[in-house]
Design an enzyme around this catalytic site. Structure first.
Site, PDB file in Angstrom:
ATOM      1  N   ASP A  18       4.631  -0.316  -4.211  1.00 56.48           N
ATOM      2  CA  ASP A  18       4.667  -0.703  -2.898  1.00 56.48           C
ATOM      3  C   ASP A  18       5.933  -1.245  -2.604  1.00 56.48           C
ATOM      4  OD1 ASP A  18       3.405  -1.978  -0.571  1.00 56.48           O
ATOM      5  OD2 ASP A  18       3.362  -3.890  -1.336  1.00 56.48           O
ATOM      6  N   ASP A  28       1.493  -5.745  -4.565  1.00 54.33           N
ATOM      7  CA  ASP A  28       1.245  -7.060  -4.332  1.00 54.33           C
ATOM      8  C   ASP A  28      -0.280  -7.100  -3.640  1.00 54.33           C
ATOM      9  OD1 ASP A  28       2.206  -8.434  -1.309  1.00 54.33           O
ATOM     10  OD2 ASP A  28       2.423  -6.242  -1.943  1.00 54.33           O
ATOM     11  N   ASP A  72       7.040  -3.633   0.674  1.00 54.12           N
ATOM     12  CA  ASP A  72       7.289  -5.099   0.929  1.00 54.12           C
ATOM     13  C   ASP A  72       6.603  -5.893   0.018  1.00 54.12           C
ATOM     14  OD1 ASP A  72       8.357  -5.593   4.437  1.00 54.12           O
ATOM     15  OD2 ASP A  72       7.776  -3.285   3.762  1.00 54.12           O
TER      16      ASP A  72
END
Length: 441
Positions: free
Chosen positions: A177, A405, A179
């Site tokens: 991922d 996240d 961001d």
């Protein structure tokens, strides 16, 4: 006669003197727990307990004995996970169906990009490059020392280097991922980062807005975002079939009559079949030009920005790294470790639109870690669809590790039986780097 209670010795045997007690000095050694989530269940605990961990106290455990114990959110994992020289056999959290029989240990064959004594050297190495983009000849002359990291960038081929591995030869794929995993951006704007880690909220928001302005300025001025915003694609090559290969060196994009359709809902699908032939060809030209710019400037972003934007960008990067406690530096270290391995690759799947995502990658200095062909935007299709494309590209024999996240990538990873490494703080990235250094991933 000896007194009662004393030991009697025969004349042939003399009493031995008292032995000095010997204290066996031992020292327990321990290292930070490494965490990798299994597929047994999801957990949203920020502490990341009950994940992959180990300790070592040099107790002389026999080689055949299980050295590491694991516990998961659903129960214990059978013994035999790590035995001997860190091999993985039997039932493992990496693949309940024994995806490849066992996960092969990868060997480091070339120096890393990261200088561990000078972590900023990795981030700002491109700042010393000339302001003009490097020529292919110059790249070939200066590239051998960085063969391991650049060798897997499929868009770059060198006559004096071996051919990079084919997609079908890749053995391990790390799906990242963007961001709040590799970079800190959105949480600066919302105030989440400053609240969670006790940072100056005003400073965090200010830096976030500053970076946002640079991202969209670069996307608009150099990457055709004004034309392509409503024509977003999942992958840079999704409309390549509409490109006739015309030389673009003297092509004038400003006067070719291309107009992004209002709404963009029907003309800008990834299949590239809904627009007219001429319009789709002009769309393909723009994506081809974006690819050329990315490949030319990914290691020389300062040359792309020019002065004084270059100096402004350097200052912003420095201030963001200070605010985030070198978050990006630690992520770059893990990415460099993966890139240094043969038959391993980094892939990015982000919910950001493709053009702004490429702008982010360039401005955060990630171009050397991610070939443009390895960046996917899940804005329109979702991450599960992108994960499926990645697995189709690299094959079912490869091992896939998801790093992120968010709930979406964690859910998809569980569904596809892929191990998931949750990143909630900088320490999680540091632990990931240690696990990579010790060949546990």
């Amino acid at each position: 006669m000896a007194a009662y209670g004393q030991t009697q010795y025969s004349p042939a045997l003399q009493p031995a003197g008292p032995y000095t007690p010997y204290t066996h000095h031992t020292q327990g050694y321990s290292m930070t727990s490494y965490n990798i989530k299994t597929e047994d269940g999801l957990s949203h605990s920020p502490g990341q307990s009950s994940l992959l961990g180990y300790t070592s106290n040099f107790s002389g455990t026999p080689p055949a004995q299980t050295l590491y114990s694991y516990s998961t959110h659903g129960g214990s994992i059978p013994s035999g996970i790590f035995q001997g020289a860190n091999s993985i056999t039997g039932s493992t959290p990496f693949s309940p169906a024994q995806q490849v029989g066992q996960i092969r240990k990868m060997h480091h064959t070339a120096p890393l990009l990261m200088d561990y004594n000078h972590p900023w050297r990795l981030i700002y190495s491109e700042y010393h490059a000339p302001t003009s983009p490097p020529t292919p000849g110059k790249e070939q002359e200066g590239a051998p020392a960085r063969r391991s990291s650049d060798g897997k960038l499929r868009g770059r081929k060198r006559a004096n280097d071996p051919v990079p591995p084919l997609d079908s030869e890749i053995e391990r794929v790390f799906i990242w991922d963007l961001d709040e995993t590799i970079i800190i951006f959105h949480s600066l704007l919302t105030g989440t980062f400053s609240t969670r880690f006790g940072k100056d909220s005003g400073k965090a928001v200010s830096l976030g807005l500053w970076m946002e302005e640079m991202i969209f300025n670069l996307a608009d001025s150099r990457l055709f975002f004004n034309d392509l915003e409503e024509c977003d694609q999942v992958h840079i090559d999704d409309v390549a079939s509409d490109d006739n290969g015309q030389d673009l060196s003297t092509y004038n994009f400003g006067t070719d009559g291309f107009q992004s359709p209002a709404g963009g809902g029907t003309l800008c699908l990834g299949s590239g079949v809904h627009g007219g032939v001429d319009w789709m060809r002009k769309l393909a030209f723009r994506y081809r030009r974006v690819k050329e710019i990315y490949n030319t400037y990914k290691n020389n972003v300062g040359g792309l920005l020019g002065s004084p934007k270059r100096e402004e960008w350097l200052q912003l990067r420095r201030e963001m790294e200070v605010l985030t406690d070198l978050w990006l530096t630690q992520a770059l270290k893990a990415l460099a470790l993966i890139n240094s391995r043969p038959n391993c690759v980094n892939v990015m799947v982000t919910t950001t639109q493709l053009i702004p995502a490429l702008s982010k990658v360039l401005l955060y200095g990630l171009g050397g870690a991610f070939p443009i062909e390895n960046i996917y935007s899940a804005t329109k299709t979702g991450k599960e669809s992108c994960f499926e494309r990645v697995t189709q590209r690299f094959g079912r024999r490869a091992v896939y590790v998801v790093v992120g996240d968010g709930v979406e990538e964690e859910t998809v990873a569980k569904k596809k039986n892929m191990p998931f490494w949750r990143v909630t703080c900088r320490a999680d990235l540091e632990a990931l780097s240690h696990a990579l250094e010790l060949d546990y991933l």
